[in-house]
Design a protein around this motif. Sequence first.
Motif, mmCIF file in Angstrom:
data_model
loop_
_atom_site.group_PDB
_atom_site.id
_atom_site.type_symbol
_atom_site.label_atom_id
_atom_site.label_comp_id
_atom_site.label_asym_id
_atom_site.label_seq_id
_atom_site.Cartn_x
_atom_site.Cartn_y
_atom_site.Cartn_z
ATOM 1 N N SER A 154 -0.418 7.491 3.485
ATOM 2 C CA SER A 154 -0.643 8.904 3.189
ATOM 3 C C SER A 154 0.461 9.906 4.056
ATOM 4 C CB SER A 154 -1.822 9.195 3.954
ATOM 5 O OG SER A 154 -2.114 10.873 3.762
ATOM 6 N N VAL A 182 0.894 -1.101 0.074
ATOM 7 C CA VAL A 182 -0.086 0.056 -0.030
ATOM 8 C C VAL A 182 0.770 1.390 0.073
ATOM 9 C CG1 VAL A 182 -2.071 -1.112 1.036
ATOM 10 C CG2 VAL A 182 -0.037 0.125 2.674
ATOM 11 N N ARG A 231 -3.765 3.376 0.125
ATOM 12 C CA ARG A 231 -4.181 3.216 -0.826
ATOM 13 C C ARG A 231 -3.423 1.820 -1.580
ATOM 14 N NH1 ARG A 231 -3.407 8.795 -3.767
ATOM 15 N NH2 ARG A 231 -0.996 8.668 -3.999
ATOM 16 N N LYS A 232 -3.969 1.051 -2.383
ATOM 17 C CA LYS A 232 -3.216 0.344 -2.831
ATOM 18 C C LYS A 232 -2.293 0.703 -3.995
ATOM 19 C CE LYS A 232 -5.673 -4.125 -3.174
ATOM 20 N NZ LYS A 232 -5.101 -5.272 -3.532
ATOM 21 N N ASP A 287 -8.577 3.219 7.174
ATOM 22 C CA ASP A 287 -8.131 2.895 5.891
ATOM 23 C C ASP A 287 -8.234 3.857 4.790
ATOM 24 O OD1 ASP A 287 -11.153 3.053 6.180
ATOM 25 O OD2 ASP A 287 -11.343 1.246 5.146
ATOM 26 N N CYS A 288 -8.640 5.131 5.325
ATOM 27 C CA CYS A 288 -8.645 6.184 4.212
ATOM 28 C C CYS A 288 -7.427 6.559 4.082
ATOM 29 C CB CYS A 288 -9.699 7.271 4.678
ATOM 30 S SG CYS A 288 -9.281 8.048 6.118
ATOM 31 N N TYR A 289 -6.504 6.366 4.939
ATOM 32 C CA TYR A 289 -5.063 7.218 5.017
ATOM 33 C C TYR A 289 -4.291 5.991 3.927
ATOM 34 C CZ TYR A 289 -6.496 10.373 8.188
ATOM 35 O OH TYR A 289 -7.241 11.247 8.877
ATOM 36 N N SER A 321 0.629 0.399 -6.845
ATOM 37 C CA SER A 321 0.352 -0.465 -8.238
ATOM 38 C C SER A 321 1.487 -1.293 -8.447
ATOM 39 C CB SER A 321 0.199 0.317 -9.209
ATOM 40 O OG SER A 321 1.044 1.538 -9.462
ATOM 41 N N TRP A 349 3.815 10.177 -0.288
ATOM 42 C CA TRP A 349 3.203 9.064 -0.032
ATOM 43 C C TRP A 349 4.524 8.045 -0.219
ATOM 44 C CZ3 TRP A 349 -2.062 7.423 0.603
ATOM 45 C CH2 TRP A 349 -2.961 8.601 0.470
#
Length: 58
Positions: A10, A7, A55-56, A51-53, A58, A19
Motif C-alpha cells: 500500500s 504482494v 494484497r496478493k 496485513d491490511c496494507y 496477480s 501500490w
Amino acid sequence: MRLGDYVLISPEITHKSDWIEGRIIEVEDNPFVGIVISAETADRDIFFGKDCYFRKAS
C-alpha cells in the motif's frame, strides 16, 4: 499469505503514488496488532505493517 508470496504494498506504507510489488520475507503473529508482514521490493527496500496494507499480486 506465506513466505515467498508476491504482494502489492500500500502507498500508505511506501509513501509512493501507487501500490508497488514486493516479496514476503517475514510473517509475524504479533499479540498486540495481529498479523504483521515484512516485504522486500526489487530495489531491496523493506516495508512492514499490518496485513491490511498488503494484497496478493496477480
